[in-house]
Scaffold this active site. Structure first.
Site, PDB file in Angstrom:
ATOM      1  N   TYR A  23      15.270   4.781  25.431  1.00 56.67           N
ATOM      2  CA  TYR A  23      14.952   4.493  24.024  1.00 56.67           C
ATOM      3  C   TYR A  23      16.088   3.801  23.282  1.00 56.67           C
ATOM      4  O   TYR A  23      15.928   3.450  22.116  1.00 56.67           O
ATOM      5  CB  TYR A  23      14.601   5.799  23.308  1.00 56.67           C
ATOM      6  CG  TYR A  23      13.383   6.474  23.876  1.00 56.67           C
ATOM      7  CD1 TYR A  23      12.110   6.017  23.575  1.00 56.67           C
ATOM      8  CD2 TYR A  23      13.510   7.557  24.747  1.00 56.67           C
ATOM      9  CE1 TYR A  23      10.985   6.624  24.108  1.00 56.67           C
ATOM     10  CE2 TYR A  23      12.392   8.174  25.288  1.00 56.67           C
ATOM     11  CZ  TYR A  23      11.138   7.706  24.971  1.00 56.67           C
ATOM     12  OH  TYR A  23      10.022   8.303  25.511  1.00 56.67           O
ATOM     13  N   HIS A  28      12.777   2.228  16.981  1.00 61.14           N
ATOM     14  CA  HIS A  28      12.873   3.567  16.399  1.00 61.14           C
ATOM     15  C   HIS A  28      14.307   4.070  16.360  1.00 61.14           C
ATOM     16  O   HIS A  28      14.598   5.058  15.672  1.00 61.14           O
ATOM     17  CB  HIS A  28      12.007   4.537  17.226  1.00 61.14           C
ATOM     18  CG  HIS A  28      11.214   5.509  16.412  1.00 61.14           C
ATOM     19  ND1 HIS A  28      10.969   5.360  15.057  1.00 61.14           N
ATOM     20  CD2 HIS A  28      10.603   6.677  16.766  1.00 61.14           C
ATOM     21  CE1 HIS A  28      10.239   6.386  14.621  1.00 61.14           C
ATOM     22  NE2 HIS A  28      10.017   7.199  15.631  1.00 61.14           N
ATOM     23  N   ASN A  76      11.026  13.621  16.364  1.00 61.63           N
ATOM     24  CA  ASN A  76      10.186  14.522  15.562  1.00 61.63           C
ATOM     25  C   ASN A  76      10.757  15.926  15.422  1.00 61.63           C
ATOM     26  O   ASN A  76      10.131  16.775  14.796  1.00 61.63           O
ATOM     27  CB  ASN A  76       8.758  14.575  16.115  1.00 61.63           C
ATOM     28  CG  ASN A  76       8.684  15.104  17.524  1.00 61.63           C
ATOM     29  OD1 ASN A  76       9.705  15.390  18.148  1.00 61.63           O
ATOM     30  ND2 ASN A  76       7.477  15.240  18.046  1.00 61.63           N
ATOM     31  N   ASP A 101      14.635   3.764  10.813  1.00 63.76           N
ATOM     32  CA  ASP A 101      13.834   2.559  10.918  1.00 63.76           C
ATOM     33  C   ASP A 101      12.718   2.610   9.882  1.00 63.76           C
ATOM     34  O   ASP A 101      12.185   3.662   9.580  1.00 63.76           O
ATOM     35  CB  ASP A 101      13.241   2.427  12.324  1.00 63.76           C
ATOM     36  CG  ASP A 101      12.369   3.622  12.691  1.00 63.76           C
ATOM     37  OD1 ASP A 101      12.855   4.767  12.611  1.00 63.76           O
ATOM     38  OD2 ASP A 101      11.187   3.418  13.053  1.00 63.76           O
ATOM     39  N   ASN A 122       8.105  10.612  11.343  1.00 66.53           N
ATOM     40  CA  ASN A 122       8.199  11.974  11.865  1.00 66.53           C
ATOM     41  C   ASN A 122       9.594  12.577  11.755  1.00 66.53           C
ATOM     42  O   ASN A 122       9.742  13.798  11.587  1.00 66.53           O
ATOM     43  CB  ASN A 122       7.727  12.019  13.317  1.00 66.53           C
ATOM     44  CG  ASN A 122       6.229  11.820  13.443  1.00 66.53           C
ATOM     45  OD1 ASN A 122       5.472  12.161  12.545  1.00 66.53           O
ATOM     46  ND2 ASN A 122       5.795  11.256  14.560  1.00 66.53           N
TER      47      ASN A 122
END
Length: 204
Positions: A23, A28, A76, A101, A122
């Protein structure tokens, strides 16, 4: 919610993102990119701390010492890290700045605000939940534009993929602009920092 005399300078700057190499370069993780840019500029060493569920370090901006936090949880569950850190160091909600973001802003745009809703994000939602209380939404947000896919059903996939090369250049430029404003914000002049950030915008 406008900033005012009761909003202190930030004591804790949080960059939001997801952990892991998979990631690292996704949209994100723009909040991570900002926090890491601050760490590079001000020579901070970020250490993994189980107590805070993430990486934490100290930076000095304009003579003020601030803590820098990158949650090690999934996005989250970011509130676990933020709440633990704020509680341990007794940092009030209004002295927290969360960089994240923002799909409602174009790449190359960055905006600073205090309070408000979570707009489906989230990470922000969990922070509000874990902080709790009537002022749980009163932290500042640094909204880093990453653009919108054009279809709400594609948002999750969109933010979990890397931006194009041109978009990444624009996002990094906006992050650089935000970093240069941190001395103004750290001095307690939120309005001045907002004027610097909101006076332009690279856009696409």
């Amino acid at each position: 919610m406008p900033d005012g005399e009761n909003a202190p300078p930030p004591e804790l700057i949080v960059g939001l993102g997801n952990p892991g190499a998979e990631y690292r370069d996704t949209r994100h993780n723009a909040g991570f990119w900002f926090a890491e840019a601050l760490a590079r500029k001000f020579g901070a060493s970020l250490e993994n701390k189980t107590r805070f569920c993430g990486r934490i370090g100290r930076i000095t901006i304009g003579g003020r010492r601030l803590r820098l936090l990158l949650p090690g949880t999934w996005m989250n569950l970011s509130g676990d890290s933020v709440a633990a850190t704020a509680a341990f160091y007794r940092i009030p909600v209004r002295a927290i700045l969360v960089a994240h973001d923002e799909i409602d802003l174009a790449p190359g745009t960055v905006r600073l605000k205090r309070g408000g809703g979570v707009a489906g994000h989230n990470g922000l939602r969990h922070i509000v939940q874990r902080i709790g209380g009537g002022d749980a939404r009163d932290f500042r947000r640094l909204r880093i534009g990453v653009g919108h896919p054009g279809n709400k059903d594609e948002v999750v996939s969109y933010v979990l993929h890397a931006p194009t090369a041109d978009e990444r250049t624009l996002i990094e430029g906006a992050i650089a602009d935000a970093v240069t404003c941190m001395d103004t914000l750290a001095a307690g002049d939120c309005e001045g920092a907002m004027r610097k950030l909101h006076g332009g915008g690279r856009g696409v």
